[in-house]
Design a protein around this motif. Structure first.
Motif, short mmCIF file in Angstrom:
data_model
loop_
_atom_site.label_atom_id
_atom_site.label_comp_id
_atom_site.label_asym_id
_atom_site.label_seq_id
_atom_site.Cartn_x
_atom_site.Cartn_y
_atom_site.Cartn_z
N ASP A 1 0.83 -1.21 0.00
CA ASP A 1 0.00 0.00 0.00
C ASP A 1 0.86 1.25 0.00
O ASP A 1 0.58 2.22 -0.70
CB ASP A 1 -0.94 0.02 1.21
CG ASP A 1 -2.08 -0.98 1.09
OD1 ASP A 1 -2.28 -1.53 -0.02
OD2 ASP A 1 -2.77 -1.22 2.10
N GLN A 2 1.93 1.24 0.80
CA GLN A 2 2.83 2.39 0.88
C GLN A 2 3.51 2.62 -0.47
O GLN A 2 3.62 3.75 -0.94
CB GLN A 2 3.88 2.18 1.97
CG GLN A 2 4.82 3.35 2.15
CD GLN A 2 5.84 3.10 3.25
OE1 GLN A 2 5.84 2.06 3.88
NE2 GLN A 2 6.69 4.06 3.49
N GLU B 1 3.16 5.92 -2.89
CA GLU B 1 4.32 6.66 -3.37
C GLU B 1 4.27 6.83 -4.88
O GLU B 1 4.62 7.88 -5.41
CB GLU B 1 5.61 5.96 -2.95
CG GLU B 1 5.90 6.10 -1.46
CD GLU B 1 7.08 5.25 -1.01
OE1 GLU B 1 7.70 4.56 -1.85
OE2 GLU B 1 7.37 5.27 0.20
N LEU B 2 3.80 5.81 -5.60
CA LEU B 2 3.67 5.92 -7.05
C LEU B 2 2.63 6.97 -7.42
O LEU B 2 2.80 7.72 -8.36
CB LEU B 2 3.28 4.57 -7.66
CG LEU B 2 4.38 3.52 -7.73
CD1 LEU B 2 3.81 2.20 -8.25
CD2 LEU B 2 5.51 3.97 -8.63
N PRO C 1 5.14 12.90 -9.46
CA PRO C 1 4.60 13.62 -10.63
C PRO C 1 4.64 12.75 -11.87
O PRO C 1 5.59 11.99 -12.08
CB PRO C 1 5.56 14.81 -10.77
CG PRO C 1 6.60 14.68 -9.71
CD PRO C 1 6.33 13.45 -8.90
N GLN C 2 3.61 12.85 -12.64
CA GLN C 2 3.53 12.07 -13.87
C GLN C 2 4.38 12.73 -14.95
O GLN C 2 4.40 13.94 -15.09
CB GLN C 2 2.08 12.00 -14.35
CG GLN C 2 1.14 11.27 -13.39
CD GLN C 2 1.47 9.78 -13.32
OE1 GLN C 2 1.77 9.16 -14.32
NE2 GLN C 2 1.41 9.22 -12.13
N GLU C 3 5.09 11.90 -15.70
CA GLU C 3 5.90 12.43 -16.81
C GLU C 3 4.94 12.80 -17.93
O GLU C 3 3.96 12.09 -18.18
CB GLU C 3 6.87 11.34 -17.29
CG GLU C 3 7.79 10.86 -16.19
CD GLU C 3 9.25 10.98 -16.58
OE1 GLU C 3 9.54 11.28 -17.73
OE2 GLU C 3 10.08 10.78 -15.69
#
Length: 70
Positions: A55-56, A60-61, A65-67
């Motif tokens: 879950d952690q 974190e994913l 920030p999304q590329e």
């Protein structure tokens, strides 16, 4: 461990106890059932730890920030 640990007496089906004794390789009914219960609890804690870690990692994913795509 210090102090006195409270004890509980329970009744179990004899076939369950004998099977637990055989699977655990322990000749004492009391010790065999205690070993099985301790193993069950330890497995539960390991599963909780793995689930929390997964879950952690997923959180974190999600936070990263999304590329830009394209």
């Amino acid at each position: 461990m210090g102090g006195t640990v409270a004890k509980v007496n329970i009744s179990l089906d004899a076939e369950l106890v004998v099977e637990a004794m055989v699977l655990a390789g322990i000749g004492s009914p009391q010790d065999a059932i205690e070993a099985v219960v301790r193993d069950y609890i330890a497995r539960g804690h390991r599963t909780e730890a793995r689930t929390e870690l997964k879950d952690q990692q997923l959180r974190e994913l999600d936070v990263k920030p999304q590329e830009p795509q394209g």
